[in-house]
Design an enzyme around this catalytic site. Structure first.
Site, mmCIF file in Angstrom:
data_model
loop_
_atom_site.group_PDB
_atom_site.id
_atom_site.type_symbol
_atom_site.label_atom_id
_atom_site.label_comp_id
_atom_site.label_asym_id
_atom_site.label_seq_id
_atom_site.Cartn_x
_atom_site.Cartn_y
_atom_site.Cartn_z
ATOM 1 N N THR A 169 0.846 -1.192 0.000
ATOM 2 C CA THR A 169 0.000 0.000 0.000
ATOM 3 C C THR A 169 0.882 1.244 0.000
ATOM 4 O O THR A 169 2.019 1.183 0.456
ATOM 5 C CB THR A 169 -0.847 -0.058 1.297
ATOM 6 O OG1 THR A 169 -1.753 -1.129 1.164
ATOM 7 C CG2 THR A 169 -1.567 1.228 1.606
ATOM 8 N N ARG A 197 -14.112 -7.012 -0.430
ATOM 9 C CA ARG A 197 -13.517 -6.753 0.897
ATOM 10 C C ARG A 197 -12.920 -5.335 0.894
ATOM 11 O O ARG A 197 -12.199 -4.940 -0.005
ATOM 12 C CB ARG A 197 -12.417 -7.776 1.162
ATOM 13 C CG ARG A 197 -11.598 -7.529 2.455
ATOM 14 C CD ARG A 197 -10.336 -6.750 2.189
ATOM 15 N NE ARG A 197 -9.447 -6.689 3.358
ATOM 16 C CZ ARG A 197 -8.365 -5.924 3.415
ATOM 17 N NH1 ARG A 197 -8.034 -5.164 2.388
ATOM 18 N NH2 ARG A 197 -7.614 -5.904 4.482
ATOM 19 N N VAL A 198 -13.240 -4.578 1.920
ATOM 20 C CA VAL A 198 -12.645 -3.248 2.063
ATOM 21 C C VAL A 198 -11.808 -3.266 3.338
ATOM 22 O O VAL A 198 -12.292 -3.694 4.388
ATOM 23 C CB VAL A 198 -13.725 -2.149 2.131
ATOM 24 C CG1 VAL A 198 -13.098 -0.784 2.349
ATOM 25 C CG2 VAL A 198 -14.558 -2.151 0.847
ATOM 26 N N GLY A 199 -10.573 -2.828 3.243
ATOM 27 C CA GLY A 199 -9.679 -2.821 4.403
ATOM 28 C C GLY A 199 -9.705 -1.481 5.121
ATOM 29 O O GLY A 199 -10.684 -0.728 5.061
ATOM 30 N N ASP A 200 -8.618 -1.200 5.801
ATOM 31 C CA ASP A 200 -8.527 0.037 6.587
ATOM 32 C C ASP A 200 -8.278 1.272 5.743
ATOM 33 O O ASP A 200 -8.636 2.390 6.128
ATOM 34 C CB ASP A 200 -7.343 -0.083 7.563
ATOM 35 C CG ASP A 200 -6.025 -0.268 6.784
ATOM 36 O OD1 ASP A 200 -5.902 -1.297 6.088
ATOM 37 O OD2 ASP A 200 -5.156 0.621 6.847
ATOM 38 N N THR A 220 -0.332 1.455 7.087
ATOM 39 C CA THR A 220 -0.238 0.295 6.209
ATOM 40 C C THR A 220 -0.075 -0.937 7.085
ATOM 41 O O THR A 220 0.399 -0.844 8.208
ATOM 42 C CB THR A 220 0.954 0.431 5.237
ATOM 43 O OG1 THR A 220 1.191 -0.836 4.606
ATOM 44 C CG2 THR A 220 2.230 0.862 5.935
ATOM 45 N N GLY A 221 -0.481 -2.097 6.570
ATOM 46 C CA GLY A 221 -0.367 -3.325 7.355
ATOM 47 C C GLY A 221 -1.639 -4.126 7.258
ATOM 48 O O GLY A 221 -2.452 -3.913 6.341
ATOM 49 N N HIS A 222 -1.821 -5.036 8.198
ATOM 50 C CA HIS A 222 -2.987 -5.920 8.159
ATOM 51 C C HIS A 222 -4.269 -5.118 8.419
ATOM 52 O O HIS A 222 -4.528 -4.668 9.535
ATOM 53 C CB HIS A 222 -2.816 -7.025 9.199
ATOM 54 C CG HIS A 222 -3.967 -7.966 9.227
ATOM 55 N ND1 HIS A 222 -4.679 -8.246 10.367
ATOM 56 C CD2 HIS A 222 -4.555 -8.669 8.224
ATOM 57 C CE1 HIS A 222 -5.643 -9.097 10.072
ATOM 58 N NE2 HIS A 222 -5.585 -9.370 8.786
ATOM 59 N N GLY A 223 -5.049 -4.913 7.367
ATOM 60 C CA GLY A 223 -6.176 -3.982 7.406
ATOM 61 C C GLY A 223 -7.181 -4.256 8.496
ATOM 62 O O GLY A 223 -7.661 -3.333 9.178
HETATM 63 N N1 ASP Z 1 -3.735 -2.043 4.840
HETATM 64 C C1 ASP Z 1 -3.941 -2.590 3.521
HETATM 65 C C2 ASP Z 1 -5.206 -3.413 3.526
HETATM 66 O O1 ASP Z 1 -5.404 -4.171 4.443
HETATM 67 C C3 ASP Z 1 -2.817 -3.422 3.027
HETATM 68 C C4 ASP Z 1 -1.426 -2.870 3.213
HETATM 69 O O2 ASP Z 1 -1.218 -1.892 3.912
HETATM 70 O O3 ASP Z 1 -0.485 -3.423 2.609
HETATM 71 O O4 ASP Z 1 -5.957 -3.319 2.598
#
Ligand code: ASP
Length: 310
Positions: A169, A197-200, A220-223
């Site tokens: 991201t 699916r919608v993340g953070d 960024t990271g695990h949404g």
């Molecule tokens: N945060 C993003 C998501 O979960 C992915 C990422 O940051 O790499 O969609």
């Protein structure tokens, strides 16, 4: 006031063969955003410009180069936020827009809403003259191959962030010469995510937040983990409580790790211009420009600097 910009290219275990392209990409995006502010552009202009550059760069999981969902399609999410007024614009699940961050900015400036999704986002894009591209134009050959592999091995989503299956991201935060702050984040999400699916990333307070009274953050990271702890707002809460920018990120990432076992990273610029880039994954490409000095890094506890040449 001196302008400051910080940019990230995603927190995950960036493989060595992508390291240089990732670092070069964030360095040039940060430089472009900084120069725009030096020419009198706002923090909002700078974060949009920097994120557009990263969306156009196929190295990153945003715009061109985005990861694919279980159906093998691109679905993009983005947010932009203006710290002056707390105005925000976001889009989610858009499939054929090359620069979702600019569509998010149009949502912020031209509608009474904060987020438009999927078909409605496309209808709005058409109404304001933002062009669409063929969906396949955003898919790289490399991503198609990685997607085939991921389908075969079905790796758990959380493990993604500390494996070579994770993704990158992009985001930017800036403070301009007038002291205004802004943030922007853009992503294709997580490879093999469920359809829709919608993340953070496009969610206000999670993937990003900007408030002139405290500062601006892009995450960024695990949404799903970031959403549970509303990471961007949590980091600014710690800034408001008097913590320095690096510590505010560290405390918040530690909380996310302890509480929901999620990894990730963030960039911050505070209202005073203090900035930081921190992560709990193996790597995160980041770059910052302040007072004609370009700072950048990829590995934990590693920081390089060079004088801006342009
Ligand atoms: N945060 C993003 C998501 O979960 C992915 C990422 O940051 O790499 O969609």
């Amino acid at each position: 006031m001196k302008p400051v910009i910080v940019v990230h290219g995603g927190a995950w275990a960036i493989p060595d063969d992508m390291a240089k392209a990732s670092v070069d990409g964030v360095k040039s995006a940060a430089t472009a955003g900084f120069l725009a502010m030096k020419r009198g552009g706002s923090a909002l202009d700078a974060v949009e410009l920097a994120v557009r550059a990263l969306e156009d760069n196929p190295t990153f999981d945003a715009g061109h180069g985005a990861v694919l969902n279980t159906n093998g399609e691109v679905e993009l999410d983005s947010i932009i936020m203006d710290g002056r007024t707390l105005a925000a614009g976001a889009v989610s699940s858009v499939k054929n827009i090359a620069n979702p961050v600019s569509l998010a900015r149009a949502v912020m400036e031209k509608t009474d809403h904060i987020m438009l999704t999927d078909r409605g986002a496309n209808m709005f894009a058409e109404s304001v003259g933002i062009p669409t591209v063929p969906t396949d134009a955003l898919v790289t050959e490399c991503e198609r191959k990685e997607w085939e592999k991921a389908k075969k091995y079905a790796v758990g989503v959380k493990e993604l962030f500390n494996s070579q299956w994770g993704h990158d991201t992009v985001g930017a935060v800036a403070r301009d010469c007038s002291g205004n702050v802004a943030c922007a984040t853009s992503t294709g999400g997580i490879r093999n995510k469920m359809v829709a699916r919608v993340g953070d990333s496009p969610i206000i307070g999670s993937g990003g937040y900007a408030d002139n009274l405290s500062g601006a953050v892009s995450c960024t990271g695990h949404g799903e983990s970031i959403l549970k702890v509303t990471l961007a707002r949590l980091i600014l809460f710690h800034v408001e409580q008097g913590k320095g920018a690096p510590e505010a990120i560290e405390v918040s990432l530690r909380y996310m790790g302890d509480r929901v076992q999620g990894g990730g990273g963030a960039i911050v610029v505070s209202r005073t211009g203090e900035w930081a880039a921190k992560f709990t994954t193996e790597r995160m490409a980041w770059a910052a420009v302040e007072r004609e000095v370009l700072w950048y890094g990829l590995n934990p506890k590693e920081e390089f600097k060079e004088t801006l040449t342009q």
